[in-house]
Design a protein around this motif. Structure first.
Motif, short mmCIF file in Angstrom:
data_model
loop_
_atom_site.label_atom_id
_atom_site.label_comp_id
_atom_site.label_asym_id
_atom_site.label_seq_id
_atom_site.Cartn_x
_atom_site.Cartn_y
_atom_site.Cartn_z
N ALA A 1 0.84 -1.19 0.00
CA ALA A 1 0.00 0.00 0.00
C ALA A 1 0.88 1.25 0.00
CB ALA A 1 -0.92 -0.01 1.21
N THR B 1 2.44 2.02 -3.31
CA THR B 1 1.56 2.71 -4.25
C THR B 1 1.67 4.22 -4.07
OG1 THR B 1 0.04 0.88 -4.02
CG2 THR B 1 -0.81 2.86 -5.07
N LEU B 2 1.69 4.63 -2.81
CA LEU B 2 1.86 6.08 -2.55
C LEU B 2 3.11 6.59 -3.22
CD1 LEU B 2 1.21 6.44 1.27
CD2 LEU B 2 -0.37 6.57 -0.62
N ARG C 1 4.78 5.17 -5.66
CA ARG C 1 4.75 5.07 -7.12
C ARG C 1 4.05 6.26 -7.74
NH1 ARG C 1 1.17 2.97 -10.81
NH2 ARG C 1 -0.29 2.09 -9.30
N LEU C 2 2.96 6.67 -7.11
CA LEU C 2 2.18 7.73 -7.74
C LEU C 2 2.79 9.10 -7.52
CD1 LEU C 2 -1.40 6.47 -7.04
CD2 LEU C 2 -0.14 6.47 -9.19
N ARG D 1 2.64 11.60 -5.36
CA ARG D 1 1.76 12.75 -5.18
C ARG D 1 2.31 13.69 -4.10
NH1 ARG D 1 -0.70 12.04 -9.47
NH2 ARG D 1 -2.44 10.63 -9.65
N THR E 1 -1.01 14.49 0.70
CA THR E 1 -1.81 13.33 0.31
C THR E 1 -1.21 12.06 0.88
OG1 THR E 1 -1.95 14.53 -1.76
CG2 THR E 1 -3.00 12.39 -1.69
N MET F 1 -2.79 9.41 3.46
CA MET F 1 -2.89 8.00 3.13
C MET F 1 -2.31 7.13 4.23
SD MET F 1 -4.58 7.68 0.68
CE MET F 1 -4.97 6.39 -0.37
N ASN G 1 -7.21 13.69 -6.46
CA ASN G 1 -5.98 12.91 -6.37
C ASN G 1 -6.06 11.87 -5.26
OD1 ASN G 1 -4.50 13.90 -8.42
ND2 ASN G 1 -3.61 15.57 -7.23
N PHE G 2 -6.64 12.29 -4.17
CA PHE G 2 -6.73 11.39 -3.03
C PHE G 2 -7.59 10.17 -3.39
CE2 PHE G 2 -8.15 10.07 1.20
CZ PHE G 2 -6.93 10.05 1.85
N HIS H 1 -8.25 9.09 -6.33
CA HIS H 1 -7.55 8.33 -7.35
C HIS H 1 -6.52 7.40 -6.70
CE1 HIS H 1 -4.27 8.15 -10.57
NE2 HIS H 1 -5.22 7.31 -10.94
N MET H 2 -5.82 7.96 -5.72
CA MET H 2 -4.79 7.18 -5.05
C MET H 2 -5.40 5.98 -4.32
SD MET H 2 -1.89 8.68 -2.64
CE MET H 2 -0.61 9.10 -3.76
N LEU H 3 -6.54 6.21 -3.70
CA LEU H 3 -7.23 5.10 -3.03
C LEU H 3 -7.53 3.99 -4.03
CD1 LEU H 3 -9.85 6.61 -0.59
CD2 LEU H 3 -7.99 5.06 -0.04
N GLU I 1 -6.08 3.37 -6.88
CA GLU I 1 -4.85 2.74 -7.33
C GLU I 1 -4.31 1.77 -6.28
OE1 GLU I 1 -2.69 2.99 -10.13
OE2 GLU I 1 -4.61 3.60 -10.99
N MET I 2 -4.41 2.20 -5.04
CA MET I 2 -3.90 1.36 -3.97
C MET I 2 -4.66 0.05 -3.92
SD MET I 2 -3.65 2.31 0.02
CE MET I 2 -2.51 3.64 -0.04
N HIS J 1 -6.24 -1.33 -6.31
CA HIS J 1 -5.90 -2.09 -7.50
C HIS J 1 -4.55 -2.79 -7.32
CE1 HIS J 1 -4.21 -2.60 -11.58
NE2 HIS J 1 -5.42 -3.07 -11.80
#
Lengths: 858, 941
Positions: free
Chosen positions: A428, A431-432, A434-435, A437, A441, A445, B504-505, B507-509, B511-512, B514
């Protein structure tokens, strides 16, 4: 122990709903389904009350269905403890929702009535299963589920669907057989099938069993649990018995929701139900762990290569079931229940929503070779990433355990599960990363992940306490499952290693795009291995091809038959001291009986009577010969010398196997029935040889086989009258133009294949339970014969009823008189199972009805 | 391999591919005629060719037509007229009773006098009460019946693998299909698999080769790795090798390849479409074409056939060897047995019963005469009944429509110039679903409605705000010419930054979630931790679908608040938008084509359409076909924006279209599942028009309620007289229920295409079955505008019609079967279950209502209000149109209001025919002289 009425309402509600939709078509409207839904809701409400009661009481609620003076099962009752109550709420809840969903989803579908009825029946069966208080009732539901599941494939006219339903049934049936053997063994060892007594006696029992007389020995508990585990493997799609699950995806979508949220969890439930028994055998638990872990990994890997939504979900379920079983293998039994509920909810929702895929693709289309790679950060970034996505998750997961007061170091199981939590949290975080952001954010997360993790650990812990209030029991389970230190450390090290490698792999991909850091041949071969479903299809194809060829050779070669006949005879006579003192009168008696009720190699008369004579005569003889044979066995044979019994025993084993093989390769119905009869009557002979007389279960068995065979001959006769004598592969798809005929055949096949509630099942069970203790070749052969019967009888049904129908025939369904005949046969087949007095116990007791009758006649 | 041979082969494959369709991805469900490449043939022949290769039915089952006769939908006079057109003037004498050819044909149509399979006939006859009579009859016929040889020719009608399956009960076909499905799925995947197929960039054949070489024993082929390794590198060469190995002679090759293509009709059709898309990003990245597909497929065919033939017969798997082997066997058994006579006698008996010829007459009749009856039945087998039924079926609808149109034009005030200014003009899409809504809106207030193809003349690519991709907002036959983006309106900086952060938030959820799902070790804990939330959602969606949708929307809007947006209209430096000149011509052309040049209301509403449904893979099929299966919103908004510009108005005024100062164009979207109409860009409405907008909104609401009711009654499960509350609830539910397989009927029922002024149809209830395209022939003296309509929207209408037609006649083969088995594959299409052909066409639920078809499969009936000479000129200029009409893919009706106020029907070779000359009208509508009736296939195919 409290006893009350309403527990039975829970499984009864779907049964009523099923009856409501099984009415003739002219009384059926949309309203029936609506009322059915409300009834299911009422059942759900009752089950919630049950749960409430279970929360407030330590003792299970009981409801006695009926008391019977059977030795094997003195009282048939529902027993609802916390586990059962939870499962009941889950199943009734799912059931009601799916029923509602299907009402709309299948609106105007030609088979909706059949579908909704079967759906409700399956739900009811599931509810009976989770609330049963003994192995026998559980097993009855267990088998019925196998049957319903293959009928729920729904689209009978579609050939691949029909084939997949066959495969489903066979794989589940293999599990059923092992389960049955397990029950028989348990009964022999412990003398009971009721859970409470079973656990007590098993704990005290120290028997060791020798396998087939070899030096290899296992404890009784291990043998029993392993056999039952094979049953659980088939239902819960564990490697290598998982093959049926992806194929069953031909069924309508809501069925998958039921299957993946309900039926497939049966394995996890069974292990939980028998947890005290499994805790007695660390060996079994280790096998469970191994099977579960490999299924989880293989299933999920296969899931990754799938290109469509249903197969993806199907293989994902296999992986998840593997994990559930693995949890059991680690001793975390209640966690497995937690998993199966959470997974059921998740998977049912995703399945029901799987039409959404195109919407997603329209909204967020993907690009070939997703080139939207974000710029990779520098060295400092990597370091930060390592801390954030590798160490922080460890701190979160371990910290949450600490905060909740869960002791990690005392048991291995939790440590393994902790590793899984860690890798999940780590992914998890990745992913943060990778993206890439904004920091805010990411921070948000992180908080979300930490919160979810804590909530999850808390919930899981609470759930465990709820299911098993006694902490020492939980600890004992973990203790029982504990691996030797070396193995445990290897497993843990492997998991940690995979986490580290996975992390570096992700980072590598981040930097180098899609290029993977492994050689091409490995990549391609791994991909193909999983794409081709571990090549199990290929192996099955080759194996079946070889068997089919061998079967054909066996069928056509007279020489082979002679060789086997001679072999069997010499082996049989080798069993006994050569004819010393055996009066010729005894031989004549045996010969006569063997001609009447087929005994290898004297079955030729029976087979010829069934296949060569005109149909009406053949049907009549098919009933008369075995009837007379059974009389002969009762009155003529008991006084033959004991030495001959071992001869009979060997011949019966040969006959059972020979008949099964022959029946499997026939394309003409009359021959299939003749050889199938040989196989099943051989069971009778075998039992006769073992018991030295024809006991009541054996009579029941013989009587029901005869009846079922008469019914099937009658059905075939009706086909011949209408369309002439066709080969099996020239006729098919009858369910559509001849629905009443189809229903009759389905029930007859169900009876003949030994499924409850028909008498044959009980007769067979009686034979098995009253047989000799220990694992013998004869016993194995009899179980195999039973399994083979399912095979060719199901295939018979499938070839007659399933598949596309020929449009160049004029179809005519059964007339009232014909229906009446079938109804009589079917009712006669059910009745013996309803006779409560004595027959199950009779197999054990010395004085039987048969010998009573003999004495009376004499 | 020389390039000439390769080129020849490619051409051969192209010719073989005319029998398959083009299958667009489901994301842009494009309606098209599955027999589009066969439109060069007459309808009947095309259907027959398709039947031979694809196996699909081109007409309803005869039993269904018979039921339509019983229900009165097919009128007897139409059936009679259809038969008269080809019935011979001959009679048979049966001992005093005469029976005409017409009687026999009619009885055959109404009763379906076909004998069951010969192997079962004796059992059947035994059970009939008149068994003795039939046996007697059979004995009399004994010498007359000749053996029938209807064995299909191997290699031409039957692939070798299919022959093996038939003969040895193997499953080679299914095995080959499974392999091909597996590879097609993996190769064509558009981003579903987390672990995609390697090497796809090499192209299909090369990628398959590089992978399959490592495969262990695919479908039991021994030494497959070595064999695949030895295959040529070029797909063309490989295909030729395979054909050679199977021994297919050149004269069979095309048919053989056609059969190979139709084995997996849907996948091949998709590849057929994709190979033609030079700019499709997936095709660019992973090229595939039919030659490569066939090269792979034929490898399995060749190996399996060879293996099977060697095992079963000990011969090699070559056509010649097999044919000679079959001939040897057949010679042994070849004579018409007793069963054939029995079957003939049984048929005669049934015919006699149907014609009420007594047993006595039948017994006394001359054998020659009986023989003749049998010949008549044989010459008109049940497989040929379809065309006759279809003519009668169509005549019923056409007669009805002609009657309605004639009533309309015979009104005394028809065509008089309208003077009062309407409240608003509302321009709808030509879609059949607009018709009832237009009618209901006109009934509410003083509105004038128009029909125009829903992309409003602006073929564009459009990117919505918050999206990263562009959609093609134009019909499939048009290339997009402009690119337009939806952008956030100025002055919302702060709002936008919050919007972006939250987006974005979320979207991130996603993606996570996925990432956690597509991983080997993480899905388990993820499911344990999050599965419970899904349960909550499942309960709500199943039990309270309406509420769930409302809450979800509210929640979404609360989390990520929507922003006010506009369309970029003016051409900017990035190449977006339209130049001033393009804007001018667009607006002028549309207004002129729609016939809206004067008497503008205070509002002109440009109304696109969309639809809302949940969990529905066919959602694109319910959207606007003219906008490429998308919502019509961007086009409507862009058009309204442009039309409101002063410089555009100036320009069109110069050319004679004066739009008053106080006329404001406004964009709207009609949601066809709920009939709610949403207005857009209200920020731009001048204050002076606020009142009008309110009025418009209220009227639209009333019209929606009326239309809801009209549509609802046609949907199953509501009854004929539902209460308003029930209607509202039902419509809302269908739009949001995830278990609903039929959110609306879509374009089901479409049957006609009417081009003309609204006066023509205003007072008619066309039951939502007509495409209405506004056109004023008086503004179009050259016929150029009409030509545009006929080659554009009308052709699209014909595609839609054909897709519905064939989906209804054969829901399993041309349609996509029942939705309850559907499985979304590769984010591009639908399979039934885990492995099947890619489904094409519409699902069973879209065309059927229980046992009946809801969509009446009728060919498009095109009615044009224009001078008939002008139409003929257009046909001469446009060979495609002429071909459609002459080959009877559509029927043409001219409403020649100008010259003699009469209706004319177009007929190939004959030109225009006055509809009124005869009575009943239906009988004139039937095309006579069915010369093709008994002919075998046309030689071209």
């Amino acid at each position: 122990m409290t006893s009350s009425l309403y527990p039975v309402l829970v499984p009864l509600a779907p049964l009523i709903a099923a009856l409501l939709t099984a009415v003739p078509r002219r009384y059926l409207s949309y309203r029936n389904y609506q009322i059915g839904f409300w009834i299911l809701l009422a059942g759900l409400a009752t089950s919630v009350v049950m749960l409430w009661q279970a929360i407030h009481s330590q003792e299970p609620t009981r409801f006695v269905l009926f008391a019977a003076p059977w030795k094997i099962l003195p009282v048939v009752e529902l027993s609802i403890d916390r586990l059962a109550a939870v499962m009941m709420v889950v199943i009734s809840g799912f059931g009601a929702l799916l029923y509602r969903y299907s009402t709309r989803y299948l609106q105007q579908d030609g088979g909706q009535r059949r579908y909704q009825t079967l759906l409700a029946l399956s739900i009811s069966t599931l509810l009976f299963m989770v609330s049963s208080s003994d192995l026998l009732m559980l097993f009855i539901s267990w088998q019925l589920l196998s049957w319903f599941l293959c009928l729920l494939s729904h689209n009978y006219a579609h050939v691949p669907t029909a084939q997949s339903s066959f495969r489903t049934f066979i794989m589940l049936r293999a599990g059923d057989c092992a389960f049955l053997a397990g029950i028989a063994l348990a009964y022999h060892l412990y003398g009971t099938v009721q859970f409470a007594h079973l656990f007590e006696r098993a704990a005290a029992d120290q028997t060791r069993l020798a396998l087939f007389g070899t030096g290899l020995g296992v404890t009784g508990a291990t043998a029993v649990t392993l056999l039952i585990f094979i049953g659980a493997m088939s239902k819960s799609a564990q490697f290598p018995l998982h093959m049926w699950l992806p194929d069953s995806l031909f069924a309508p979508t809501p069925i998958h929701a039921l299957l993946h949220a309900g039926i497939i969890n049966a394995g996890g439930f069974l292990l939980n139900r028998l947890a005290p028994l499994y805790a007695l055998s660390p060996t079994t638990l280790h096998v469970v762990l191994l099977i579960g872990l490999s299924t989880a990994i293989l299933g999920t890997c296969m899931m990754l290569v799938q290109n469509d939504i249903k197969k993806t979900l199907g293989y994902s379920t296999i992986g998840q079931m593997g994990y559930m079983i693995m949890e059991c293998g680690l001793g975390a039994f209640s966690l497995a229940v937690f998993h199966l509920i959470a997974h059921g909810l998740f998977k049912a929702d995703v399945f029901l929503n799987c039409g959404k895929g195109i919407h997603e693709a329209r909204l967020h289309p993907k690009q070939p070779m997703d080139a939207s790679m974000e710029p990779a950060p520098g060295m400092l970034g990597w370091a930060a990433a390592f801390v954030l996505s590798f160490l922080v998750p460890l701190v979160i997961t371990a910290g949450a355990h600490y905060a909740l007061g869960i002791s990690l170091l005392t048991n291995q199981g939790l440590l393994i599960l902790l590793l899984f939590s860690w890798v999940t949290a780590s992914q998890a975080m990745l992913t943060l990363f990778r993206l890439n952001r904004a920091l805010l954010t990411k921070g948000g997360m992180l908080v979300v992940v930490a919160l979810v993790a804590t909530a999850y650990f808390f919930a899981a812990e609470q759930f465990t306490h709820f299911l098993i209030p006694d902490r020492s029991v939980v600890a004992a389970y973990f203790q029982a499952a504990a691996l030797p230190d070396g193995q445990f450390l290897t497993l843990a090290a492997l998991l940690v290693l995979s986490i580290v490698v996975g992390w570096f792999f992700s980072v590598y991909r981040q930097r180098n795009g899609q290029r993977a850091p492994w050689p091409v041949w490995l990549k391609v071969n791994a991909y193909l291995f999983f794409l081709n479903r571990l090549y199990l299809d290929g192996i099955a194809l080759r194996l079946l091809g070889t068997l089919k060829r061998a079967g054909r050779v066996a069928d056509q070669s007279q020489v082979l038959f002679t060789i086997i006949a001679v072999l069997s005879l010499s082996m049989a006579l080798g069993q006994t001291s050569w004819l010393s003192g055996v009066p010729s009168k005894a031989f004549v008696k045996l010969l006569l009986s063997g001609l009447l009720i087929p005994l290898f190699p004297l079955h030729a008369v029976y087979v010829a009577a069934l296949t060569r004579l005109p149909r009406a005569l053949a049907t009549a003889l098919g009933v008369l010969l075995p009837m007379m044979g059974m009389c002969a066995m009762i009155w003529l044979l008991p006084d033959i010398p004991k030495g001959l019994f071992s001869v009979i025993s060997v011949l019966a084993v040969f006959g059972a196997l020979w008949g099964s093989v022959k029946a499997l390769v026939q394309v003409r119905v009359s021959q299939l029935l003749a050889y199938g009869g040989l196989a099943l009557y051989s069971i009778l002979w075998w039992h006769f040889a073992q018991a030295g007389k024809l006991s009541v279960p054996a009579i029941l068995c013989g009587w029901t086989v005869t009846l079922a065979w008469a019914g099937l001959s009658l059905a075939w006769d009706r086909i011949c009258v209408r369309y002439g004598e066709l080969d099996l592969n020239r006729i098919g798809g009858l369910f559509q133009p001849m629905p009443r005929f189809a229903l009759c055949v389905t029930l007859l096949v169900m009876a003949a294949a030994g499924l409850p509630p028909f008498g044959l099942f009980f007769g067979y069970l009686g034979i098995l339970l009253s047989g000799p203790t220990g694992i013998s070749i004869g016993l194995a052969a009899m179980v195999a014969t039973w399994f083979a019967a399912s095979w060719y009888l199901f295939r018979l049904m499938q070839q007659l009823l399933f598949g596309p129908y020929r449009s160049d025939l004029h179809y005519e369904d059964l007339r009232p008189l014909e229906i009446a005949a079938f109804v009589i046969v079917i009712v006669l087949l059910v009745i013996p199972s309803g006779i409560s007095q004595g027959w199950l116990s009779a197999g054990i007791s010395k004085v039987t009805w048969a010998s009573e009758a003999t004495r009376w006649i004499q | 391999m020389d390039s000439v041979k390769a080129k020849e082969l490619r051409e051969l494959v192209r010719r073989a591919s005319v029998v398959i369709a083009r299958n667009w991805p489901m994301t842009t469900f494009v309606y098209n005629n599955p027999m589009r490449d066969l439109e060069t043939l007459p309808f009947q022949s095309a259907v027959r060719v398709a039947r031979r290769f694809v196996g699909g039915r081109g007409y309803l089952p005869n039993e269904m037509y018979r039921q339509l006769v019983k229900s009165g939908r097919i009128k007897f006079q139409h059936l009679e007229a259809a038969i008269r057109s080809f019935a011979q003037d001959k009679e048979v004498e049966l001992a005093g009773r005469t029976v005409s050819h017409f009687d026999v044909v009619l009885a055959h149509l109404l009763e379906g006098i076909t004998a069951p399979s010969e192997e079962t006939i004796s059992a059947l006859v035994k059970r009939t009460p008149t068994s003795a009579a039939i046996h007697a009859l059979a004995r009399r016929l004994k010498s007359r019946i000749e053996p029938r040889d209807d064995v299909r020719e191997i290699g031409r009608d039957l692939t070798l693998s299919a022959w093996c399956d038939q003969t040895f009960y193997t499953q080679l076909g299914w095995q080959i299909d499974r392999e091909l499905i597996k590879w097609c799925e993996a190769f064509l995947d558009e981003g579903h698999a987390a672990w995609p197929m390697p090497d796809r960039e090499k192209g299909f054949y090369a990628a398959w080769k590089s992978l399959a070489v490592y495969e262990w024993s695919p479908c039991g082929i021994a030494n497959s790795g070595r064999k695949i390794k030895a295959l040529p590198a070029a797909a063309e060469e490989a295909l030729l090798t395979h054909l050679d190995a199977l021994g297919i002679p050149p004269e069979f090759t095309q048919d053989y390849l056609s059969l190979q293509l139709t084995a997996l009709y849907g996948w091949a059709s998709f590849i057929n479409w994709r190979s033609e898309q030079r700019n499709y990003k997936w095709q660019v990245a992973h090229p595939i074409d039919l030659v490569e597909y066939l090269a792979v497929r034929m490898f399995y065919e060749r190996e399996l056939v060879d293996q099977t033939c060697r095992a079963e017969l000990g011969i090699e798997g070559k056509l010649k060897a097999i044919v000679s082997c079959v001939r040897d066997k057949k010679d042994a058994t070849c004579s018409a047995g007793d069963n054939a006579c029995l079957a003939a006698a049984w048929r005669l008996k049934r015919l006699a019963d149907a014609l009420q010829v007594s047993q006595k007459n039948l017994e006394a009749a001359d054998v020659d005469q009986l023989q003749r009856l049998l010949d008549w039945l044989d010459d008109f087998p049940e497989s040929e009944h379809g065309p006759v039924w279809l003519d009668a079926y169509e005549a019923g609808y056409q007669e009805d429509l002609v009657h309605k149109l004639r009533t309309a034009i015979s009104q005394p005030d028809f065509g008089s110039i309208q003077v009062n200014r309407p409240l608003a003009q509302v321009m709808f899409c030509i879609d059949v679903r607009s018709e009832p809504f237009r009618r209901n809106l006109e009934a509410v207030g003083n509105y004038e409605t128009l029909g125009f193809a829903g992309f409003f003349g602006i073929p564009m690519r459009c990117r919505a705000v918050d999206q990263h991709h562009e959609t093609d907002q134009c019909p499939a036959i048009v290339e997009p010419r402009y690119t337009v983006h939806e952008v956030v309106r100025e002055g919302q900086k702060e709002r936008q930054s919050i919007h972006d952060a939250r987006k974005n938030f979320v979207h991130m959820l996603h993606e996570m979630l996925h990432d956690l799902k597509s991983h080997v070790l993480t899905p388990y804990i993820m499911v344990e931790a999050l599965g419970w939330f899904f349960g909550l959602q499942m309960v709500e969606r199943t039990l309270f679908p309406g509420t769930y949708r409302r809450w979800r929307e509210k929640l979404q809007n609360a989390v990520v608040a929507p922003l006010a947006t506009r369309m970029t209209s003016d051409r900017n430096s990035a190449g977006l938008g339209l130049t001033a000149e393009e804007q001018n011509t667009s607006v002028e052309t549309v207004l002129r084509m729609a016939g809206l040049t004067r008497n503008f209301g205070r509002l002109v509403v440009v109304c696109g359409h969309t639809s809302i449904s949940d969990n529905n893979p066919y959602e694109a099929a319910l959207n606007c076909g003219a906008c490429g299966g998308n919502s019509g919103e961007p086009n409507a908004r862009l058009f309204a924006t442009i039309a409101n510009k002063p410089q555009v108005r100036e320009h069109v005024a110069k050319n004679g279209i004066v739009i008053p100062e106080d006329t404001h164009f406004i964009a709207a979207v009609h949601n066809t599942t709920t009939d709610a109409v949403t207005l857009f860009d209200l920020e731009d409405v001048p204050d002076s028009h606020r009142q009008d907008i309110e009025q418009l909104k209220a009227d639209l609401q009333v019209a929606a309620v009326r239309n809801n009711r009209e549509r609802c009654i046609r949907l199953p499960g509501v009854g004929t007289d539902p209460s308003p509350a029930r209607v509202a609830q039902e419509v809302r539910r269908r739009a949001g229920d995830w278990s609903e397989t039929r959110p609306e009927w879509g374009l089901s029922g479409n049957a006609s295409f009417i081009i003309g002024r609204r006066e023509l149809t205003r007072d008619l209830n066309l039951e939502g079955r007509a495409f209405l395209n506004s056109h004023d022939y008086r503004l179009d003296p050259t016929g150029a505008l009409l030509e545009g309509i006929l080659t554009g929207p009308m052709v699209v209408g014909q595609w839609i019609n054909a897709q519905y037609y064939f989906s209804a006649t054969d829901p399993e083969i041309y349609g996509s079967g029942s939705k309850i088995y559907h499985n979304v594959v590769g984010r591009l299409g639908i399979m039934s279950g885990p492995q099947s052909d890619l489904r094409t066409g519409l699902p069973w639920q879209s065309v059927s209502n229980g046992d009946r078809t809801y969509h009446e499969p009728l060919r498009l009936f095109v009615a044009i209000e224009a001078p008939r000479q002008r139409i003929l000129e257009i046909l001469d200029r446009q060979p495609i149109l002429k071909q459609l009409c002459d080959n009877e893919w559509i029927r043409l009706l001219a409403i020649d209001h100008e010259s003699d106020k009469k209706l004319y029907l177009y007929r190939a070779n004959e030109g225009w025919i006055d509809v009124e000359e005869s009575s009943p009208i239906g009988s004139r509508l039937v095309v006579p002289a069915r010369s093709a009736m008994n002919s075998v296939l046309c030689s071209e195919c």
